[in-house]
Design a protein around this motif. Sequence first.
Motif, PDB file in Angstrom:
ATOM      1  N   VAL A 252       9.236  10.839  -3.785  1.00 13.82           N
ATOM      2  CA  VAL A 252       8.128  11.316  -4.615  1.00 13.82           C
ATOM      3  C   VAL A 252       8.518  12.565  -5.396  1.00 13.82           C
ATOM      4  N   LEU A 253       9.367  13.405  -4.807  1.00 15.80           N
ATOM      5  CA  LEU A 253       9.826  14.596  -5.526  1.00 15.80           C
ATOM      6  C   LEU A 253      10.775  14.211  -6.665  1.00 15.80           C
ATOM      7  N   ILE A 254      11.609  13.218  -6.431  1.00 11.86           N
ATOM      8  CA  ILE A 254      12.538  12.759  -7.477  1.00 11.86           C
ATOM      9  C   ILE A 254      11.770  12.130  -8.633  1.00 11.86           C
ATOM     10  N   TYR A 255      10.906  11.156  -8.319  1.00 11.53           N
ATOM     11  CA  TYR A 255      10.179  10.439  -9.372  1.00 11.53           C
ATOM     12  C   TYR A 255       9.287  11.380 -10.188  1.00 11.53           C
ATOM     13  N   SER A 256       8.606  12.277  -9.492  1.00  4.92           N
ATOM     14  CA  SER A 256       7.694  13.188 -10.201  1.00  4.92           C
ATOM     15  C   SER A 256       8.449  14.122 -11.137  1.00  4.92           C
ATOM     16  N   ASN A 257       9.628  14.566 -10.724  1.00  7.37           N
ATOM     17  CA  ASN A 257      10.405  15.457 -11.588  1.00  7.37           C
ATOM     18  C   ASN A 257      11.022  14.724 -12.767  1.00  7.37           C
TER      19      ASN A 257
ATOM     20  N   GLN B 143       0.823  -1.209   0.000  1.00  4.35           N
ATOM     21  CA  GLN B 143       0.000   0.000   0.000  1.00  4.35           C
ATOM     22  C   GLN B 143       0.861   1.264   0.000  1.00  4.35           C
ATOM     23  N   ARG B 144       1.973   1.222   0.742  1.00  2.15           N
ATOM     24  CA  ARG B 144       2.875   2.372   0.738  1.00  2.15           C
ATOM     25  C   ARG B 144       3.453   2.586  -0.659  1.00  2.15           C
ATOM     26  N   ASN B 145       3.850   1.496  -1.316  1.00  2.00           N
ATOM     27  CA  ASN B 145       4.392   1.607  -2.676  1.00  2.00           C
ATOM     28  C   ASN B 145       3.339   2.135  -3.650  1.00  2.00           C
ATOM     29  N   PHE B 146       2.104   1.652  -3.492  1.00  2.00           N
ATOM     30  CA  PHE B 146       1.011   2.158  -4.334  1.00  2.00           C
ATOM     31  C   PHE B 146       0.861   3.671  -4.159  1.00  2.00           C
ATOM     32  N   SER B 147       0.865   4.103  -2.899  1.00  2.00           N
ATOM     33  CA  SER B 147       0.646   5.526  -2.620  1.00  2.00           C
ATOM     34  C   SER B 147       1.800   6.366  -3.165  1.00  2.00           C
ATOM     35  N   ILE B 148       3.039   5.865  -3.090  1.00  2.00           N
ATOM     36  CA  ILE B 148       4.194   6.586  -3.635  1.00  2.00           C
ATOM     37  C   ILE B 148       4.086   6.696  -5.154  1.00  2.00           C
ATOM     38  N   ILE B 149       3.711   5.581  -5.800  1.00  2.00           N
ATOM     39  CA  ILE B 149       3.561   5.571  -7.265  1.00  2.00           C
ATOM     40  C   ILE B 149       2.472   6.551  -7.691  1.00  2.00           C
ATOM     41  N   ILE B 150       1.332   6.489  -6.996  1.00  2.00           N
ATOM     42  CA  ILE B 150       0.196   7.357  -7.330  1.00  2.00           C
ATOM     43  C   ILE B 150       0.585   8.828  -7.256  1.00  2.00           C
ATOM     44  N   PHE B 151       1.208   9.203  -6.145  1.00  2.00           N
ATOM     45  CA  PHE B 151       1.523  10.618  -5.968  1.00  2.00           C
ATOM     46  C   PHE B 151       2.618  11.059  -6.926  1.00  2.00           C
ATOM     47  N   SER B 152       3.626  10.202  -7.137  1.00  2.00           N
ATOM     48  CA  SER B 152       4.710  10.560  -8.052  1.00  2.00           C
ATOM     49  C   SER B 152       4.166  10.807  -9.454  1.00  2.00           C
ATOM     50  N   LEU B 153       3.281   9.928  -9.913  1.00  2.00           N
ATOM     51  CA  LEU B 153       2.675  10.094 -11.237  1.00  2.00           C
ATOM     52  C   LEU B 153       1.828  11.360 -11.295  1.00  2.00           C
ATOM     53  N   PHE B 154       1.022  11.573 -10.246  1.00  2.00           N
ATOM     54  CA  PHE B 154       0.129  12.738 -10.265  1.00  2.00           C
ATOM     55  C   PHE B 154       0.922  14.041 -10.191  1.00  2.00           C
ATOM     56  N   PHE B 155       1.918  14.068  -9.332  1.00  2.00           N
ATOM     57  CA  PHE B 155       2.698  15.294  -9.185  1.00  2.00           C
ATOM     58  C   PHE B 155       3.512  15.571 -10.443  1.00  2.00           C
ATOM     59  N   GLY B 156       3.981  14.498 -11.107  1.00  2.00           N
ATOM     60  CA  GLY B 156       4.679  14.672 -12.380  1.00  2.00           C
ATOM     61  C   GLY B 156       3.761  15.260 -13.431  1.00  2.00           C
ATOM     62  N   TRP B 157       2.502  14.764 -13.465  1.00  2.00           N
ATOM     63  CA  TRP B 157       1.510  15.337 -14.386  1.00  2.00           C
ATOM     64  C   TRP B 157       1.248  16.803 -14.057  1.00  2.00           C
ATOM     65  N   LEU B 158       1.110  17.096 -12.769  1.00  2.00           N
ATOM     66  CA  LEU B 158       0.824  18.463 -12.334  1.00  2.00           C
ATOM     67  C   LEU B 158       1.920  19.422 -12.773  1.00  2.00           C
TER      68      LEU B 158
ATOM     69  N   PHE C  16      -7.618  23.379  -9.564  1.00  2.00           N
ATOM     70  CA  PHE C  16      -8.283  23.355  -8.261  1.00  2.00           C
ATOM     71  C   PHE C  16      -8.360  21.926  -7.720  1.00  2.00           C
ATOM     72  N   PHE C  17      -8.820  21.004  -8.546  1.00  2.00           N
ATOM     73  CA  PHE C  17      -8.976  19.627  -8.074  1.00  2.00           C
ATOM     74  C   PHE C  17      -7.629  18.927  -7.888  1.00  2.00           C
ATOM     75  N   SER C  18      -6.615  19.367  -8.612  1.00  2.00           N
ATOM     76  CA  SER C  18      -5.285  18.803  -8.358  1.00  2.00           C
ATOM     77  C   SER C  18      -4.794  19.204  -6.973  1.00  2.00           C
ATOM     78  N   GLY C  19      -5.171  20.405  -6.520  1.00  2.00           N
ATOM     79  CA  GLY C  19      -4.864  20.817  -5.154  1.00  2.00           C
ATOM     80  C   GLY C  19      -5.558  19.936  -4.137  1.00  2.00           C
ATOM     81  N   LEU C  20      -6.830  19.597  -4.401  1.00  2.00           N
ATOM     82  CA  LEU C  20      -7.565  18.691  -3.518  1.00  2.00           C
ATOM     83  C   LEU C  20      -6.886  17.322  -3.464  1.00  2.00           C
ATOM     84  N   PHE C  21      -6.438  16.833  -4.613  1.00  2.00           N
ATOM     85  CA  PHE C  21      -5.784  15.526  -4.683  1.00  2.00           C
ATOM     86  C   PHE C  21      -4.501  15.519  -3.850  1.00  2.00           C
TER      87      PHE C  21
END
Length: 477
Positions: free
Chosen positions: A140-145, A12-27, A111-116
Amino acid sequence: MTMIIEKNRVDQRNFSIIIFSLFFGWLLSVPFEGQVLYTLISDAQIEGKTHNTIAVFAHFIGLFITGFLVKRQILAKVIMIVSTIICIIGSLIFFLPFSMLWYVSLFFISFFSGLFVASWGFYFKVYSKPDQRFKIAAEVLIYSNILMILINVVSVHTSALIALKLSIITLIAILFITIRLEVFSNEQLNEKINLEAKNVQNDLLSITKPLVFLCLFIFIITLNSGLMYQVVNPKFAHLTVITSYYWAVPYIVALLILRNLPGNINKSYILYIALIMIGLSFILFMWLDKSIFSYLVINTLMLGALGVCDLFWWSILARFFDYHDNPAKVLGIGLSMNVLGILVGGFIGNSIFSQENDVIKVSLIALLIIFIVMIFLPILNIYLTKLLKNHVFLFNFVNLEDSKQEKVIVDVWDNKNLTAKEIEVIKLILRGYTYKAISEQLFISENTTKFHVKNIYQKMNVNTKMELIKMFTENEK
């Protein structure tokens, strides 16, 4: 059974890291000063930077209000799913010819990316232990960048529409993985609140004051990021190839270095080094030309320093989770100050910068900000060390066991001819007490406290609290 539970927790921790890294990279690559959006706007031959203001402002609102709306993890998951769907739909609008609908879509996805982002704080807290959050924040900062660089390169060197399609595929992947995240009940979450952390909160001071100081610090220092986006980056916009490939590389390298530094290395002064690097980059910005060499030097200093700064407040905010039952509020408000600093800094840059001569004005403002931050940082350190005694960015004296602290103080007592009262004052200073708090603790007036402090500084040959703490840190070594 225990092994199965722990494996599920890691998954679950790995899932959450992957999710946020992908989303923050998109953002970072699309709505928030993203190269995809810049290229789309440029291809549509739209003038001005209205889209930047809309995106940053909407993202700020989303981050700031999340904690007031989302108070349970189940709702956080729902918000993350709904936000992803809206971002997918909103991204499809950019395939249409330019119209006011683009601006409407940009506002809502920002706006919704802020909520996420803020809602993810629940998963950041639940699936990580306090001593893991520094590395998770770095990851997460490394992967997203890295993802941002890949999408940016596609946008600049292939096609903005292809990069947009890639970003939408990323969002779809995020949606499917987010659905797989588990949800803890409120009772389970409450059990995870560290009792010792609660006692620290009750005995020393509430979370409010240090969090307010941290938010103020984030806002002030991030003004320079806003100046960078609106003044520094446009100066080198003609270097399309090198800027698309190299822009975030120093940022990533700085995070990698910090993440992998041995635990016994004192990291408490790295933030000061980063501030000096930012100041130096703006000084060079005044003097150097628009060549590739100038860009490499300025960008390396500035983005490397910003990587340190971002990891500082991300990791500090993550440690505040143990003192608050709503991590979405802590993360959302903290990061909203980062976004607000970029917004205000960009506004200042746009207001001043109109010609080459204004480079000096902008750089002087940036240096003034650095000067203010350098004065402000020791005060922030005092408030944070009362709560976060073992954070890598904070001074080390408060990390020592009581017996070791006592030994260090006794050694100084013998060598510096200090009085017993002066030793009591030193102990309280090193624990972050203000002059007023010291006076109340020792039943003396503030003027008497200041008199003792003056004598201490003379005997210890220091001028500030920061120098005093540094001396005791060195003594411990």
